[in-house]
Design a protein around this motif. Structure first.
Motif, PDB file in Angstrom:
ATOM      1  N   HIS A  64       0.826  -1.203   0.000  1.00 19.00           N
ATOM      2  CA  HIS A  64       0.000   0.000   0.000  1.00 19.00           C
ATOM      3  C   HIS A  64       0.862   1.254   0.000  1.00 19.00           C
ATOM      4  O   HIS A  64       0.633   2.190  -0.755  1.00 19.00           O
ATOM      5  CB  HIS A  64      -0.937   0.042   1.210  1.00 19.00           C
ATOM      6  N   GLU A  65       1.869   1.259   0.863  1.00 16.30           N
ATOM      7  CA  GLU A  65       2.744   2.427   0.945  1.00 16.30           C
ATOM      8  C   GLU A  65       3.399   2.697  -0.404  1.00 16.30           C
ATOM      9  O   GLU A  65       3.537   3.846  -0.827  1.00 16.30           O
ATOM     10  CB  GLU A  65       3.838   2.212   2.003  1.00 16.30           C
ATOM     11  N   PHE A  66       3.771   1.617  -1.078  1.00  7.71           N
ATOM     12  CA  PHE A  66       4.436   1.768  -2.358  1.00  7.71           C
ATOM     13  C   PHE A  66       3.497   2.388  -3.393  1.00  7.71           C
ATOM     14  O   PHE A  66       3.889   3.273  -4.159  1.00  7.71           O
ATOM     15  CB  PHE A  66       4.937   0.404  -2.851  1.00  7.71           C
ATOM     16  N   ALA A  67       2.233   1.939  -3.376  1.00  8.28           N
ATOM     17  CA  ALA A  67       1.268   2.498  -4.324  1.00  8.28           C
ATOM     18  C   ALA A  67       1.025   3.971  -4.023  1.00  8.28           C
ATOM     19  O   ALA A  67       0.894   4.795  -4.935  1.00  8.28           O
ATOM     20  CB  ALA A  67      -0.032   1.719  -4.253  1.00  8.28           C
ATOM     21  N   MET A  68       0.989   4.296  -2.732  1.00  8.92           N
ATOM     22  CA  MET A  68       0.808   5.702  -2.340  1.00  8.92           C
ATOM     23  C   MET A  68       1.969   6.537  -2.853  1.00  8.92           C
ATOM     24  O   MET A  68       1.778   7.637  -3.379  1.00  8.92           O
ATOM     25  CB  MET A  68       0.720   5.780  -0.811  1.00  8.92           C
ATOM     26  N   MET A  69       3.195   6.000  -2.720  1.00  7.07           N
ATOM     27  CA  MET A  69       4.380   6.719  -3.212  1.00  7.07           C
ATOM     28  C   MET A  69       4.289   6.929  -4.710  1.00  7.07           C
ATOM     29  O   MET A  69       4.664   7.965  -5.233  1.00  7.07           O
ATOM     30  CB  MET A  69       5.635   5.915  -2.904  1.00  7.07           C
ATOM     31  N   MET A  70       3.774   5.891  -5.400  1.00 12.05           N
ATOM     32  CA  MET A  70       3.622   5.996  -6.850  1.00 12.05           C
ATOM     33  C   MET A  70       2.681   7.151  -7.201  1.00 12.05           C
ATOM     34  O   MET A  70       2.980   7.947  -8.095  1.00 12.05           O
ATOM     35  CB  MET A  70       3.045   4.661  -7.340  1.00 12.05           C
ATOM     36  N   SER A  71       1.573   7.243  -6.466  1.00 11.80           N
ATOM     37  CA  SER A  71       0.634   8.336  -6.734  1.00 11.80           C
ATOM     38  C   SER A  71       1.295   9.681  -6.466  1.00 11.80           C
ATOM     39  O   SER A  71       1.126  10.628  -7.234  1.00 11.80           O
ATOM     40  CB  SER A  71      -0.614   8.204  -5.866  1.00 11.80           C
ATOM     41  N   ILE A  72       2.038   9.761  -5.340  1.00 10.68           N
ATOM     42  CA  ILE A  72       2.722  11.015  -5.022  1.00 10.68           C
ATOM     43  C   ILE A  72       3.705  11.363  -6.137  1.00 10.68           C
ATOM     44  O   ILE A  72       3.765  12.497  -6.618  1.00 10.68           O
ATOM     45  CB  ILE A  72       3.477  10.907  -3.672  1.00 10.68           C
ATOM     46  N   ALA A  73       4.473  10.347  -6.579  1.00 12.93           N
ATOM     47  CA  ALA A  73       5.480  10.595  -7.609  1.00 12.93           C
ATOM     48  C   ALA A  73       4.818  11.106  -8.883  1.00 12.93           C
ATOM     49  O   ALA A  73       5.264  12.091  -9.480  1.00 12.93           O
ATOM     50  CB  ALA A  73       6.268   9.319  -7.898  1.00 12.93           C
ATOM     51  N   LEU A  74       3.724  10.448  -9.295  1.00  8.98           N
ATOM     52  CA  LEU A  74       3.040  10.879 -10.526  1.00  8.98           C
ATOM     53  C   LEU A  74       2.546  12.312 -10.398  1.00  8.98           C
ATOM     54  O   LEU A  74       2.625  13.092 -11.341  1.00  8.98           O
ATOM     55  CB  LEU A  74       1.864   9.950 -10.831  1.00  8.98           C
ATOM     56  N   ARG A  75       2.050  12.641  -9.198  1.00  6.49           N
ATOM     57  CA  ARG A  75       1.547  13.989  -8.969  1.00  6.49           C
ATOM     58  C   ARG A  75       2.689  15.013  -9.045  1.00  6.49           C
ATOM     59  O   ARG A  75       2.494  16.143  -9.479  1.00  6.49           O
ATOM     60  CB  ARG A  75       0.865  14.031  -7.595  1.00  6.49           C
ATOM     61  N   PHE A  76       3.894  14.611  -8.642  1.00  2.43           N
ATOM     62  CA  PHE A  76       4.971  15.590  -8.545  1.00  2.43           C
ATOM     63  C   PHE A  76       5.863  15.674  -9.777  1.00  2.43           C
ATOM     64  O   PHE A  76       6.739  16.525  -9.835  1.00  2.43           O
ATOM     65  CB  PHE A  76       5.815  15.342  -7.290  1.00  2.43           C
ATOM     66  N   VAL A  77       5.669  14.791 -10.755  1.00  3.79           N
ATOM     67  CA  VAL A  77       6.496  14.893 -11.965  1.00  3.79           C
ATOM     68  C   VAL A  77       6.353  16.262 -12.633  1.00  3.79           C
ATOM     69  O   VAL A  77       7.346  16.960 -12.833  1.00  3.79           O
ATOM     70  CB  VAL A  77       6.201  13.744 -12.955  1.00  3.79           C
ATOM     71  N   PRO A  78       5.109  16.709 -12.957  1.00  2.00           N
ATOM     72  CA  PRO A  78       5.008  18.030 -13.582  1.00  2.00           C
ATOM     73  C   PRO A  78       5.487  19.154 -12.677  1.00  2.00           C
ATOM     74  O   PRO A  78       6.126  20.101 -13.141  1.00  2.00           O
ATOM     75  CB  PRO A  78       3.515  18.176 -13.898  1.00  2.00           C
ATOM     76  N   THR A  79       5.202  19.027 -11.361  1.00  2.00           N
ATOM     77  CA  THR A  79       5.606  20.081 -10.428  1.00  2.00           C
ATOM     78  C   THR A  79       7.119  20.266 -10.429  1.00  2.00           C
ATOM     79  O   THR A  79       7.619  21.385 -10.532  1.00  2.00           O
ATOM     80  CB  THR A  79       5.137  19.728  -8.997  1.00  2.00           C
ATOM     81  N   LEU A  80       7.841  19.141 -10.303  1.00  2.00           N
ATOM     82  CA  LEU A  80       9.302  19.260 -10.242  1.00  2.00           C
ATOM     83  C   LEU A  80       9.888  19.665 -11.591  1.00  2.00           C
ATOM     84  O   LEU A  80      10.920  20.333 -11.642  1.00  2.00           O
ATOM     85  CB  LEU A  80       9.933  17.952  -9.756  1.00  2.00           C
ATOM     86  N   LEU A  81       9.230  19.269 -12.684  1.00  2.00           N
ATOM     87  CA  LEU A  81       9.694  19.719 -14.015  1.00  2.00           C
ATOM     88  C   LEU A  81       9.604  21.232 -14.106  1.00  2.00           C
ATOM     89  O   LEU A  81      10.553  21.900 -14.547  1.00  2.00           O
ATOM     90  CB  LEU A  81       8.831  19.095 -15.112  1.00  2.00           C
ATOM     91  N   ASP A  82       8.448  21.785 -13.675  1.00  4.57           N
ATOM     92  CA  ASP A  82       8.288  23.230 -13.681  1.00  4.57           C
ATOM     93  C   ASP A  82       9.337  23.891 -12.799  1.00  4.57           C
ATOM     94  O   ASP A  82       9.933  24.900 -13.158  1.00  4.57           O
ATOM     95  CB  ASP A  82       6.893  23.616 -13.166  1.00  4.57           C
ATOM     96  N   GLU A  83       9.544  23.268 -11.624  1.00  6.85           N
ATOM     97  CA  GLU A  83      10.497  23.809 -10.663  1.00  6.85           C
ATOM     98  C   GLU A  83      11.898  23.866 -11.277  1.00  6.85           C
ATOM     99  O   GLU A  83      12.585  24.882 -11.197  1.00  6.85           O
ATOM    100  CB  GLU A  83      10.523  22.903  -9.434  1.00  6.85           C
ATOM    101  N   ALA A  84      12.325  22.749 -11.897  1.00  5.42           N
ATOM    102  CA  ALA A  84      13.647  22.698 -12.510  1.00  5.42           C
ATOM    103  C   ALA A  84      13.761  23.765 -13.591  1.00  5.42           C
ATOM    104  O   ALA A  84      14.782  24.469 -13.697  1.00  5.42           O
ATOM    105  CB  ALA A  84      13.899  21.313 -13.105  1.00  5.42           C
ATOM    106  N   ASP A  85      12.708  23.908 -14.392  1.00  4.74           N
ATOM    107  CA  ASP A  85      12.689  24.897 -15.461  1.00  4.74           C
ATOM    108  C   ASP A  85      12.845  26.312 -14.894  1.00  4.74           C
ATOM    109  O   ASP A  85      13.641  27.111 -15.371  1.00  4.74           O
ATOM    110  CB  ASP A  85      11.354  24.752 -16.207  1.00  4.74           C
ATOM    111  N   LYS A  86      12.063  26.557 -13.819  1.00  5.50           N
ATOM    112  CA  LYS A  86      12.083  27.889 -13.200  1.00  5.50           C
ATOM    113  C   LYS A  86      13.476  28.203 -12.646  1.00  5.50           C
ATOM    114  O   LYS A  86      14.008  29.287 -12.840  1.00  5.50           O
ATOM    115  CB  LYS A  86      11.041  27.914 -12.064  1.00  5.50           C
ATOM    116  N   ILE A  87      14.066  27.209 -11.950  1.00  6.37           N
ATOM    117  CA  ILE A  87      15.385  27.432 -11.349  1.00  6.37           C
ATOM    118  C   ILE A  87      16.420  27.687 -12.436  1.00  6.37           C
ATOM    119  O   ILE A  87      17.262  28.591 -12.321  1.00  6.37           O
ATOM    120  CB  ILE A  87      15.789  26.226 -10.482  1.00  6.37           C
ATOM    121  N   MET A  88      16.349  26.906 -13.529  1.00 10.80           N
ATOM    122  CA  MET A  88      17.316  27.104 -14.612  1.00 10.80           C
ATOM    123  C   MET A  88      17.216  28.504 -15.181  1.00 10.80           C
ATOM    124  O   MET A  88      18.215  29.171 -15.427  1.00 10.80           O
ATOM    125  CB  MET A  88      17.079  26.076 -15.722  1.00 10.80           C
ATOM    126  N   LYS A  89      15.976  28.958 -15.404  1.00 10.34           N
ATOM    127  CA  LYS A  89      15.807  30.303 -15.967  1.00 10.34           C
ATOM    128  C   LYS A  89      16.293  31.371 -14.993  1.00 10.34           C
ATOM    129  O   LYS A  89      16.979  32.321 -15.374  1.00 10.34           O
ATOM    130  CB  LYS A  89      14.335  30.540 -16.312  1.00 10.34           C
TER     131      LYS A  89
END
Lengths: 179, 278
Positions: free
Chosen positions: B155-180
């Motif tokens: 269960h914990e692993f599936a929860m982590m998977m959901s968290i990870a999927l939710r944070f992929v776009p967020t961290l992509l934006d974050e990386a983009d913002k920091i680079m700029k």
């Protein structure tokens, strides 16, 4: 997996999840070092090994692998580089285990980073040979595999190992490995 | 960052394939991958081509979208085909200087390309194009649940998977913002020697790692503040149950496996060369 109940705290879960995502994202950032473009993916693997507890690092790399499968379907499996993704699952917790005691000498730190880098190749290269053999129907010579799959990447690996060591120092506030 | 297109590619829809249970689709994608990659006989490959067309029509996904799913493997497909074209010995068909193309090479190269293309198109139509990443993660939890008996934290692993999927776009934006942000402050990570580049990268990576750690810890606190206690006795809002159509599809997929592993070895050989190209 061990037979005793693994205690996974909420903070471990969120940290592993975010590190899995970081590994996924750093795979997109290419740096022009050495003869072929390399990505920062293995940097994230080394960082997971240096900043997280072994179990958390292992979960993070498992997540990274599943993230690829869930987002991209079956195509990662037939890519020659998928063996490295599998290797990360073992390499990151291993590095974490090796470097757990924080009062490390410099020599042993270099030694640890080198061992883990080669461990990644030890698992990743056989997979690459298997996949290439399926495509080509002919065996590759050992030297060819080493050249194409490893030697061209070594300058980038050296660069990333130094970078990881330096970053781990800068982020030492976060690397208490409470979780 | 070109990564935007690398995120989930699912196309919303209400077709039969969309409505299938995600667990069946996940197992089905594995079956299709194994089956298409082990198809050696031209007739079996032809059958899979027909199957692909039928599923494409049922799933109502645009041809353009389906073709796009081949793109990540396009390079490997071309590479493998060329290798077959130039390295397989046999009746010489065409000479280009030192290179010669044989009839056998042409046939086995074409079959390899077809096999790989069918594999990618089939698995993506069945899984990634018609199923949302979250549904796949839920399916994984359900499929992995036997591992709970071995004390693997499913269960914990599936929860982590959901968290990870939710944070992929967020961290992509974050990386983009920091680079700029760091570029605008003069950080340089594309030119100069290794040391200069490293300094430029450090200016991106340090904030990226710190913000990830901070996000992770904030999220953990937020979850615990809402009394999240892991998998003990949690229930779901949408529990998925297998429907009749799911059972029917499972049997069809089983049939495909039988076709490749039981029927294929017993098919009579074809008369023309390369009929059973390996």
């Amino acid at each position: 997996m061990s037979s005793m109940k693994m205690k996974v705290t909420t903070r471990m879960m969120t940290r592993a999840a975010l590190f899995g995502v970081l590994t996924f994202i750093l795979g997109f950032i290419q740096i022009p070092i050495g003869p072929v473009p390399v990505t920062l993916q293995t940097l994230a693997v080394l960082m997971a090994g240096l900043l997280l507890k072994p179990l958390t690092a292992c979960l993070a790399m498992l997540l990274h692998m599943l993230l690829k499968i869930v987002l991209w379907g079956a195509s990662p499996f037939v890519s020659p580089s998928f063996g490295f993704v599998i290797a990360f699952v073992i390499a990151a917790p291993f590095l974490s285990y090796l470097t757990q005691n924080r009062n490390e000498k410099r020599v042993s730190m270099v030694f640890n980073l080198v061992i883990v880098t080669f461990l990644i190749y030890l698992i990743g290269l056989p997979y690459m040979v298997l996949v290439l053999r399926y495509y080509m129907k002919q065996t590759l010579s050992f030297v060819n595999v080493l050249m194409a799959g490893m030697v061209v990447f070594l300058p980038g690996d050296f660069f990333k190992a130094v970078l990881a060591w330096f970053l781990a120092h800068r982020l030492s506030l976060y690397s208490m490995r409470l979780e | 960052m070109k990564a935007r297109s690398m995120l989930g590619r699912s196309v919303p829809g209400t077709s039969l394939v969309h409505r299938l249970d995600a667990r069946i689709k996940f197992l089905g994608a594995i079956v299709l991958m194994v089956a298409t990659l082990s198809a050696r006989d031209v007739r079996v490959l032809g059958f899979f081509l027909l199957w692909t067309v039928v599923i494409a029509i049922i799933s109502q996904i645009k041809i353009k979208v389906i073709m796009r799913s081949i793109r990540p493997l396009l390079f490997i497909i071309i590479f493998a085909t060329l290798l077959h074209l130039f390295t397989v010995e046999g009746h010489v068909f065409l000479r280009l200087g030192a290179l010669k193309i044989t009839r056998e090479g042409l046939i086995s190269g074409g079959l390899t390309a077809l096999r790989l293309a069918l594999m990618v198109v089939n698995t993506s139509m069945f899984l990634t194009l018609t199923t949302t990443p979250l549904a796949i993660a839920d399916a994984l939890e359900s499929l992995l649940s036997p591992l709970a008996y071995l004390h693997f934290p499913v269960h914990e692993f599936a929860m982590m998977m959901s968290i990870a999927l939710r944070f992929v776009p967020t961290l992509l934006d974050e990386a983009d913002k920091i680079m700029k942000a760091q570029s605008s402050r003069g950080a340089d990570y594309d030119t100069g020697g290794p040391l200069r580049r490293m300094r430029g990268l450090v200016s991106i990576l340090v904030p990226l790692f710190i913000s990830s750690f901070r996000r992770a810890d904030d999220l953990a606190i937020a979850m615990e503040a809402r009394c999240y206690r892991g998998g003990t006795a949690r229930t779901r809002l949408h529990a998925s149950k297998l429907k009749a159509i799911d059972i029917v599809f499972s049997f069809i997929l089983l049939g495909l496996l039988l076709l490749v592993f039981v029927v294929q070895p017993h098919l009579p050989l074809l008369a023309f060369p390369g009929g059973l190209a390996s």
